[in-house]
Design an enzyme around this catalytic site. Structure first.
Site, short mmCIF file in Angstrom:
data_model
loop_
_atom_site.label_atom_id
_atom_site.label_comp_id
_atom_site.label_asym_id
_atom_site.label_seq_id
_atom_site.Cartn_x
_atom_site.Cartn_y
_atom_site.Cartn_z
CB CYS A 193 -14.96 7.46 10.89
SG CYS A 193 -14.23 9.32 10.75
CB ILE A 194 -12.61 3.51 7.37
CG1 ILE A 194 -13.17 2.14 7.34
CG2 ILE A 194 -10.95 4.21 7.43
CD1 ILE A 194 -12.52 1.58 6.06
CD GLN A 241 -6.97 -2.28 14.65
OE1 GLN A 241 -5.63 -3.00 14.72
NE2 GLN A 241 -7.77 -1.43 14.63
CE1 TYR A 291 -13.20 -10.60 9.08
CE2 TYR A 291 -12.08 -10.77 10.71
CZ TYR A 291 -12.82 -11.17 10.04
OH TYR A 291 -13.05 -12.70 10.00
N GLY A 292 -10.47 -4.34 6.86
CA GLY A 292 -10.21 -3.30 6.87
C GLY A 292 -10.21 -3.45 5.72
CE LYS A 293 -5.49 -4.89 1.58
NZ LYS A 293 -4.10 -5.48 0.94
CD GLU A 316 -15.02 13.65 6.40
OE1 GLU A 316 -16.02 13.00 5.90
OE2 GLU A 316 -14.53 13.64 7.71
N1 ACO Z 1 1.26 -2.60 10.83
C1 ACO Z 1 1.82 -2.34 9.54
N2 ACO Z 1 0.82 -2.49 8.26
C2 ACO Z 1 -0.41 -2.80 8.11
C3 ACO Z 1 -1.24 -2.68 9.99
C4 ACO Z 1 0.05 -2.01 11.04
N3 ACO Z 1 -0.78 -1.95 12.68
N4 ACO Z 1 -2.32 -2.75 9.92
C5 ACO Z 1 -2.74 -2.69 8.72
N5 ACO Z 1 -1.83 -2.67 8.18
C6 ACO Z 1 -1.50 -3.01 6.22
C7 ACO Z 1 -1.80 -4.83 6.52
O1 ACO Z 1 -0.32 -5.24 5.47
C8 ACO Z 1 -2.71 -4.71 5.03
O2 ACO Z 1 -1.62 -4.61 3.87
P1 ACO Z 1 -1.00 -5.54 2.64
O3 ACO Z 1 -2.39 -6.49 2.39
O4 ACO Z 1 -0.60 -5.02 1.88
O5 ACO Z 1 -0.18 -5.99 3.56
C9 ACO Z 1 -3.44 -3.23 5.45
O6 ACO Z 1 -2.92 -2.44 5.60
C10 ACO Z 1 -4.73 -3.54 5.02
O7 ACO Z 1 -4.33 -4.84 6.06
P2 ACO Z 1 -6.35 -4.91 6.48
O8 ACO Z 1 -5.74 -6.28 7.48
O9 ACO Z 1 -7.23 -5.39 5.45
O10 ACO Z 1 -6.91 -3.82 7.44
P3 ACO Z 1 -7.16 -3.60 8.75
O11 ACO Z 1 -7.96 -5.24 9.76
O12 ACO Z 1 -6.07 -4.08 9.80
O13 ACO Z 1 -8.11 -2.28 9.04
C11 ACO Z 1 -7.50 0.01 9.36
C12 ACO Z 1 -7.09 -1.46 8.59
C13 ACO Z 1 -9.28 -0.23 9.44
C14 ACO Z 1 -6.90 1.68 9.11
C15 ACO Z 1 -7.39 -0.62 11.22
O14 ACO Z 1 -5.55 -0.36 11.09
C16 ACO Z 1 -8.10 0.58 11.97
O15 ACO Z 1 -9.01 0.60 12.51
N6 ACO Z 1 -7.18 1.44 12.55
C17 ACO Z 1 -7.34 2.72 13.80
C18 ACO Z 1 -8.25 3.53 13.07
C19 ACO Z 1 -8.32 4.72 11.73
O16 ACO Z 1 -6.69 4.95 11.74
N7 ACO Z 1 -8.66 4.79 10.20
C20 ACO Z 1 -8.56 4.78 9.54
C21 ACO Z 1 -8.47 6.19 9.70
S1 ACO Z 1 -8.31 7.24 8.38
C22 ACO Z 1 -10.27 7.45 7.44
O17 ACO Z 1 -11.19 6.92 9.13
C23 ACO Z 1 -11.12 7.57 6.35
#
Ligand code: ACO
Ligand code: ZN
Length: 462
Positions: free
Chosen positions: A317-318, A325, A329-331, A351
């Protein structure tokens, strides 16, 4: 009224003269707060609060994090689809199966009072836009990563990774609804997205107060303040294995720091809808990312990872905590997870299923990482084109082969020419890649990772 599941048209709708005849399971257009849209929504729950009828609605084509309590004036009762007698819905959209952990006794929380709705509305606009983007993309993607991968997981298969305390069940009215109104974590007040099995006495409160360092949860700010006097943690437990420019990673063993790991899973469940959660945290390691200031190391996000994965998963999970967000930081978390895989000399993959936001983030990470390699590659000899195999890309990045292939396909880079596959990069893709990389300000520096992988298989017990 007879309605075919696959064939629902506007004319199948019934005009409903009074909201009193609305029942749970009805579908009707609902004004989505913070937007001008009236998407089709399902009534999940109807409750009377201080003489006002409130309706918990799920927008059928949207992620559950947009579900909300609305009052009567948000409902368009001119087009109501009543539920079928057999309990199924009449629009053919079935409710996914889900899994959550533990025996819980949480009831849906009361409708959220007015002020907190504002926070939700900003998200609603964003998420509605995102959903449109995803819907339009979904049509283009190959079958391995299409809608199915965005759906809920398959029913659990008993096995060593799945704890006996976990309960599989159909999505019911309780777990479909958000049950926590608000959490306070350090300086942040955050509105949860999904149900999480916090104890009964914690839900229905205006806010749950969480210690940002040990993640213990408290009923009131007073209780938290009392806790903070005793709690001397200023960072997550475990070893700090990475530090650069204020960003640190702590490795936490789910067996050694069980309570922290369970509290982290519980907190994460508020923002993760589709993943199995475990009371049994023993088989997992947790990598918590923090940012540092004079008050301590504040949790920004984390990922969990099985100590041993038979399927080559390098992330279970991530999560990035909502206040952090969309800042990269997600990347960074994803990059770190692949850095660990590089140290292990393995390829890995997250996963499945991925969430909507998870899929977007991984796709973007994979594309940037692979393009970076292709663009910076040097030709072997003069007047030669650079050459690389898929396996070499996997070795360099630790990205699993199928993810490399699906990324190249998604980017539409693979061409068949004179009997062989070639990758053709045009100027546009190179320019937009360079621009995207410039905006990726924070990166993982492998020199700052102090970590040696353990061979968990050799140990008798984790
Ligand atoms: N709307 C549109 N695009 C988005 C959004 C959003 N709300 N959030 C992230 N993105 C895109 C970004 O634009 C970026 O893409 P780009 O660089 O090509 O523009 C990419 O996603 C990553 O953005 P980051 O800022 O690095 O990621 P972030 O810190 O927002 O984290 C994450 C991404 C971890 C998926 C976050 O949205 C989150 O925690 N979500 C809730 C939990 C979740 O769904 N986790 C993943 C489950 S799958 C698993 O666990 C294996
Ligand atoms: Zn604490």
């Amino acid at each position: 009224m007879k309605v075919e599941m696959e064939d629902l048209h506007e004319e199948d709708a019934t005009v409903c003269d009074s909201v009193n005849s609305l029942v749970e399971g009805c579908r009707l257009p609902v004004h989505m707060k913070g937007t001008d849209d009236w998407p089709l929504a399902e009534l999940i729950s109807i409750k009377e609060i201080l003489g006002t009828k409130c309706y918990y609605v799920h927008y059928v084509d949207f992620n559950k994090r947009l579900d909300e309590w609305v009052t009567e004036e948000y409902l368009d009762t001119r087009k109501v689809h009543f539920p079928r007698r057999d309990g199924t819905s009449n629009t053919g959209v079935s409710t996914p199966k889900k899994i959550h952990f533990g025996e819980v006794n949480s009831r849906p929380s009361s409708p959220i009072p007015a002020p907190s709705q504002e926070i939700l509305n900003g998200n609603a606009v964003l998420a509605a836009a995102l959903q449109k983007k995803i819907n339009s993309r979904k049509r283009k993607v190959p079958t391995t990563e299409n809608e199915d991968s965005l759906e809920a997981p398959a029913p659990p298969v008993p096995g060593p990774r799945q704890s006996g305390s976990m309960v599989a069940h159909h999505d019911d009215v309780v777990t479909r609804m958000k049950n926590v109104n608000m959490i306070e974590l350090g300086r942040h007040r955050i509105k949860p997205w999904y149900f999480a099995p916090y104890p009964q006495e914690m839900v229905n409160l205006p806010c749950i107060y969480i210690c940002e360092f040990c993640l213990k949860y408290k009923k009131s700010r007073k209780c938290l303040e009392r806790h903070l006097v005793k709690c001397n943690l200023k960072h997550p437990p475990g070893n700090e294995i990475y530090r650069k420019e204020g960003v640190s990673f702590f490795e936490i063993d789910g067996r050694k720091n069980k309570q922290y790991a369970q509290n982290l899973c519980l907190l994460a469940k508020l923002f993760l809808d589709h993943k199995t959660l475990y009371y049994d945290t023993d088989p997992f390691l947790f990598y918590v990312m923090t940012v540092f200031d004079n008050r301590g190391f504040h949790i920004v996000g984390y990922f969990s990872k099985e100590k041993e994965s038979t399927e080559d998963y390098n992330v279970a999970c991530i999560l990035t905590m909502p206040p952090y967000q969309r800042k990269g930081y997600g990347k960074l978390l994803i990059e770190f997870s692949y850095e660990l895989s590089k140290f292990e000399g393995k390829t890995g993959s997250p996963e499945k299923p991925l969430s909507d936001l998870g899929l977007l983030s991984y796709r973007s990470y994979w594309a940037q990482t692979i393009l970076e390699i292709l663009i910076t590659m040097n030709p072997v000899g003069e007047n030669e084109k650079p050459q690389i195999t898929i396996n070499e890309i996997c070795e360099l990045t630790s990205i699993k082969k199928e993810d490399v292939i699906s990324t190249l396909q998604n980017l539409n880079l693979i061409n068949y020419y004179k009997g062989q596959y070639i990758i053709a990069l045009n100027k546009d893709i190179i320019d937009s890649h360079r621009k995207a990389m410039e905006s990726r300000k924070i990166r993982i520096d492998p020199k700052c990772l102090h970590w040696t992988p353990k061979d968990w298989g050799k140990r008798a017990k984790w």
